[in-house]
Motif scaffolding. Structure first.
Motif, PDB file in Angstrom:
ATOM      1  N   GLY A 126       0.793  -1.221   0.000  1.00 28.57           N
ATOM      2  CA  GLY A 126       0.000   0.000   0.000  1.00 28.57           C
ATOM      3  C   GLY A 126       0.824   1.270   0.000  1.00 28.57           C
ATOM      4  N   LEU A 127       0.214   2.337  -0.525  1.00 32.41           N
ATOM      5  CA  LEU A 127       0.802   3.680  -0.511  1.00 32.41           C
ATOM      6  C   LEU A 127       0.080   4.508   0.540  1.00 32.41           C
ATOM      7  CD1 LEU A 127       2.414   6.114  -1.531  1.00 32.41           C
ATOM      8  CD2 LEU A 127       0.751   6.354  -3.395  1.00 32.41           C
ATOM      9  N   VAL A 128       0.820   4.921   1.559  1.00 35.38           N
ATOM     10  CA  VAL A 128       0.277   5.712   2.660  1.00 35.38           C
ATOM     11  C   VAL A 128       0.755   7.154   2.497  1.00 35.38           C
ATOM     12  CG1 VAL A 128       0.165   6.003   5.166  1.00 35.38           C
ATOM     13  CG2 VAL A 128       0.333   3.697   4.171  1.00 35.38           C
ATOM     14  N   GLU A 129      -0.177   8.078   2.331  1.00 36.35           N
ATOM     15  CA  GLU A 129       0.155   9.497   2.177  1.00 36.35           C
ATOM     16  C   GLU A 129      -0.167  10.215   3.479  1.00 36.35           C
ATOM     17  OE1 GLU A 129       1.472  12.934   0.071  1.00 36.35           O
ATOM     18  OE2 GLU A 129       1.425  10.856  -0.656  1.00 36.35           O
ATOM     19  N   VAL A 130       0.853  10.866   4.061  1.00 36.34           N
ATOM     20  CA  VAL A 130       0.681  11.606   5.318  1.00 36.34           C
ATOM     21  C   VAL A 130       0.491  13.080   4.982  1.00 36.34           C
ATOM     22  CG1 VAL A 130       1.629  12.098   7.600  1.00 36.34           C
ATOM     23  CG2 VAL A 130       2.176   9.930   6.465  1.00 36.34           C
ATOM     24  N   VAL A 131      -0.546  13.694   5.557  1.00 38.02           N
ATOM     25  CA  VAL A 131      -0.907  15.078   5.256  1.00 38.02           C
ATOM     26  C   VAL A 131      -0.924  15.878   6.552  1.00 38.02           C
ATOM     27  CG1 VAL A 131      -2.734  16.584   4.387  1.00 38.02           C
ATOM     28  CG2 VAL A 131      -2.273  14.413   3.241  1.00 38.02           C
ATOM     29  N   ASP A 132      -0.330  17.056   6.528  1.00 35.00           N
ATOM     30  CA  ASP A 132      -0.331  17.969   7.679  1.00 35.00           C
ATOM     31  C   ASP A 132      -1.641  18.756   7.681  1.00 35.00           C
ATOM     32  OD1 ASP A 132       0.019  19.984   9.546  1.00 35.00           O
ATOM     33  OD2 ASP A 132       2.048  20.488   8.899  1.00 35.00           O
ATOM     34  N   ALA A 133      -2.505  18.465   8.653  1.00 30.53           N
ATOM     35  CA  ALA A 133      -3.805  19.131   8.700  1.00 30.53           C
ATOM     36  C   ALA A 133      -3.651  20.636   8.899  1.00 30.53           C
ATOM     37  CB  ALA A 133      -4.661  18.537   9.827  1.00 30.53           C
ATOM     38  N   GLU A 161       1.138  19.145  -6.874  1.00 33.14           N
ATOM     39  CA  GLU A 161       1.167  17.708  -7.139  1.00 33.14           C
ATOM     40  C   GLU A 161       0.584  16.898  -5.980  1.00 33.14           C
ATOM     41  OE1 GLU A 161       5.485  18.858  -5.977  1.00 33.14           O
ATOM     42  OE2 GLU A 161       3.697  19.774  -6.876  1.00 33.14           O
ATOM     43  N   LEU A 162       0.337  17.542  -4.842  1.00 31.08           N
ATOM     44  CA  LEU A 162      -0.288  16.844  -3.714  1.00 31.08           C
ATOM     45  C   LEU A 162      -1.609  16.204  -4.137  1.00 31.08           C
ATOM     46  CD1 LEU A 162      -0.580  16.054  -0.744  1.00 31.08           C
ATOM     47  CD2 LEU A 162      -1.463  18.351  -0.286  1.00 31.08           C
ATOM     48  N   ASP A 163      -2.373  16.896  -4.975  1.00 34.69           N
ATOM     49  CA  ASP A 163      -3.651  16.344  -5.436  1.00 34.69           C
ATOM     50  C   ASP A 163      -3.421  15.014  -6.161  1.00 34.69           C
ATOM     51  OD1 ASP A 163      -4.538  18.733  -4.453  1.00 34.69           O
ATOM     52  OD2 ASP A 163      -5.712  19.283  -6.227  1.00 34.69           O
ATOM     53  N   LEU A 189     -10.461  14.249  -2.806  1.00 36.39           N
ATOM     54  CA  LEU A 189      -9.268  14.146  -3.643  1.00 36.39           C
ATOM     55  C   LEU A 189      -8.737  12.714  -3.716  1.00 36.39           C
ATOM     56  CD1 LEU A 189      -7.381  17.357  -2.447  1.00 36.39           C
ATOM     57  CD2 LEU A 189      -8.445  17.002  -4.690  1.00 36.39           C
ATOM     58  N   SER A 190      -8.942  11.951  -2.659  1.00 38.73           N
ATOM     59  CA  SER A 190      -8.344  10.614  -2.593  1.00 38.73           C
ATOM     60  C   SER A 190      -9.296   9.506  -3.023  1.00 38.73           C
ATOM     61  CB  SER A 190      -7.842  10.330  -1.174  1.00 38.73           C
ATOM     62  OG  SER A 190      -8.905  10.421  -0.235  1.00 38.73           O
ATOM     63  N   GLU A 236      -1.285  22.609   7.939  1.00 39.94           N
ATOM     64  CA  GLU A 236      -0.661  23.315   6.814  1.00 39.94           C
ATOM     65  C   GLU A 236      -1.180  22.809   5.471  1.00 39.94           C
ATOM     66  OE1 GLU A 236       1.386  25.833   7.093  1.00 39.94           O
ATOM     67  OE2 GLU A 236       1.455  25.767   9.285  1.00 39.94           O
ATOM     68  N   PHE A 237      -2.328  22.157   5.474  1.00 40.39           N
ATOM     69  CA  PHE A 237      -2.791  21.506   4.252  1.00 40.39           C
ATOM     70  C   PHE A 237      -2.949  22.492   3.094  1.00 40.39           C
ATOM     71  CE2 PHE A 237      -6.316  20.182   1.472  1.00 40.39           C
ATOM     72  CZ  PHE A 237      -5.765  19.013   0.951  1.00 40.39           C
ATOM     73  N   ASP A 238      -3.664  23.586   3.306  1.00 37.77           N
ATOM     74  CA  ASP A 238      -3.915  24.527   2.217  1.00 37.77           C
ATOM     75  C   ASP A 238      -2.615  25.147   1.707  1.00 37.77           C
ATOM     76  OD1 ASP A 238      -6.690  24.147   2.237  1.00 37.77           O
ATOM     77  OD2 ASP A 238      -6.936  25.579   3.886  1.00 37.77           O
ATOM     78  N   ALA A 239      -1.715  25.489   2.639  1.00 37.85           N
ATOM     79  CA  ALA A 239      -0.443  26.082   2.225  1.00 37.85           C
ATOM     80  C   ALA A 239       0.411  25.071   1.468  1.00 37.85           C
ATOM     81  CB  ALA A 239       0.311  26.594   3.451  1.00 37.85           C
ATOM     82  N   THR A 240       0.417  23.837   1.930  1.00 37.60           N
ATOM     83  CA  THR A 240       1.188  22.789   1.250  1.00 37.60           C
ATOM     84  C   THR A 240       0.633  22.543  -0.143  1.00 37.60           C
ATOM     85  OG1 THR A 240       1.668  21.702   3.365  1.00 37.60           O
ATOM     86  CG2 THR A 240       1.944  20.387   1.371  1.00 37.60           C
ATOM     87  N   ARG A 241      -0.678  22.525  -0.251  1.00 39.21           N
ATOM     88  CA  ARG A 241      -1.316  22.282  -1.553  1.00 39.21           C
ATOM     89  C   ARG A 241      -0.997  23.404  -2.535  1.00 39.21           C
ATOM     90  NH1 ARG A 241      -7.821  21.619  -2.385  1.00 39.21           N
ATOM     91  NH2 ARG A 241      -7.755  20.586  -4.434  1.00 39.21           N
ATOM     92  N   GLN A 242      -0.863  24.627  -2.006  1.00 41.10           N
ATOM     93  CA  GLN A 242      -0.541  25.764  -2.870  1.00 41.10           C
ATOM     94  C   GLN A 242       0.912  25.680  -3.339  1.00 41.10           C
ATOM     95  OE1 GLN A 242      -1.383  29.553  -1.088  1.00 41.10           O
ATOM     96  NE2 GLN A 242      -1.122  30.671  -3.000  1.00 41.10           N
ATOM     97  N   ARG A 243       1.813  25.285  -2.421  1.00 42.80           N
ATOM     98  CA  ARG A 243       3.229  25.170  -2.771  1.00 42.80           C
ATOM     99  C   ARG A 243       3.496  23.956  -3.657  1.00 42.80           C
ATOM    100  NH1 ARG A 243       4.006  26.034   2.715  1.00 42.80           N
ATOM    101  NH2 ARG A 243       4.571  23.842   2.953  1.00 42.80           N
TER     102      ARG A 243
END
Length: 378
Positions: A125-132, A144-146, A178-179, A134-141
């Motif tokens: 499996g592929l496990v993606e860890v997301v910072d709750a 490819e997170l999507d 998204l997932s 900083e989510f919006d800021a990370t997605r903007q930077r």
């Protein structure tokens, strides 16, 4: 049909952008492994807490963690080489975790694993860890997170203690959208139950040293000292990321066509399915071991033992799943009392698509390609 291959070691890909908490989650797994021997592949030892030792991140190095686990620092081109090392019987590992940072795109790592000709590994499996927080800021930077979320099998929405409840619900809904069908679980400080990712190892009495405090035990005691609610058992007993486990047993064979339809339409949030399936007239000689993680699906036939009770026994693991609906869906897959044997045998082709063919004349690459095609389509 060929007998099942030797036991394979699941390989879990752990991904997430800088600061998401994936290394914290990895250290948590190492601290709470419950006797499971873990192989870790990273591109830098620096942030991995290895028995309180300071270890330089030299590519090509291998370090023993002192608790039955191993850690390798590699680059992507060396992945197969180190997988070969970690899957040798002498390593005696139960699971391998690859931290994706600096190695490759998570999706490419998954493709490399599925295309690998190493017969000793199994995709975990592929496990993606997301910072709750900083989510919006990370997605903007990192737009490819999507894309990363779209191919994840499990998403850990980490650091949820840093956001308000309304914000948590908004983030969870966005991540779930998204997932797609991936399971989404919330966590604090990377604390998830390791059994969500891999089964605890069952070892003969005396194989694991008993009566001595290991470094792992000391780490748990430190956590107890820091958290009054721990009551002496460590955070392994207070894991914040909830998941559900559903058991199913049937003494009536499963109809292969109905069962495959169930798997094709398995609900969102169902992360793992494991167990054995009896297809009755479809193949009276074999039980079929089932391994499903996210979109990946594989069957492995094994001969029935003499006198063995013919049962279908499955365990389903996920987050936000409807246990009653799953049980009802599987119950509806039972075969008719007197099925048409010829029709049932034809229906087995849907199952056999997910049985890897043995390498022909040493053509392991063709075998891997068959598995990859089946996994991607699942």
């Amino acid at each position: 049909m060929p007998p099942p291959r030797t036991p394979q070691i699941p390989v879990v890909v752990l991904a997430g952008f800088l600061g998401s908490g994936k290394t914290t989650l990895l250290n948590h797994l190492l601290r709470n492994r419950a006797g499971t021997r873990i192989g870790v592949i990273v591109n830098d030892f620096g942030a991995i807490e290895i028995d309180a030792m300071t270890v330089s991140g030299q590519v090509g190095s291998t370090v023993s963690l002192g608790n039955g686990c191993l850690c390798c620092a590699v680059d992507a081109s060396e992945l197969d080489t180190f997988l070969e090392t970690l899957t040798r019987p002498s390593a005696r590992l139960d699971v391998i975790v690859i931290e994706a940072s600096g190695l490759a795109e998570p999706q490419e790592l998954v493709r490399m694993l599925l295309a690998s000709d190493n017969p000793h590994i199994l995709y975990g499996g592929l496990v993606e860890v997301v910072d709750a927080a900083e989510f919006d800021a990370t997605r903007q930077r990192h737009p490819e997170l999507d894309r990363h979320l779209a191919v994840a099998d499990l998403v850990v929405l980490n650091k949820t203690d840093r956001v308000e409840e309304d914000e948590r619900e908004r983030l969870r809904a966005t991540v779930a959208e998204l997932s797609g069908p991936a399971a989404v679980i919330s966590a604090e400080h990377g604390r998830i139950d390791p059994e969500l990712l891999f089964d605890p190892a069952l070892r003969p009495d005396g194989e694991e040293m008993a009566g001595q405090l290991s470094f792992e035990d000391l780490l748990r005691q430190e956590e107890c000292d820091e958290h009054e609610e721990c009551d002496g058992h460590g955070h392994a007993d207070h894991l914040h990321a909830a998941y559900e486990s559903v058991d199913f047993t049937a003494d009536v064979p499963m109809d292969p066509r109905r069962f495959m339809a169930f798997l094709d339409s398995r609900p969102e949030g169902l992360y793992r399915i494991k167990g054995f399936v009896d297809f009755g007239a479809g193949d009276g000689d074999n039980s079929y071991a089932l391994h499903a993680v996210g979109r990946f699906l594989r069957f492995a036939p094994r001969p029935w033992a003499r006198g063995e009770q013919r049962l279908t026994q499955l365990v389903m693991i996920g987050a936000g799943i409807d246990a009653d609906a799953l049980a009802a869906g599987l119950a509806a897959c039972r075969a008719e009392p007197e099925p048409d044997a010829a029709d049932t045998e034809r229906a087995m082709w849907g199952v056999l698509r997910y049985v890897p063919e043995p390498a022909r004349d040493g053509d392991a690459e063709g075998d891997a390609a068959d598995v990859q095609d089946a996994a991607v389509e699942a």
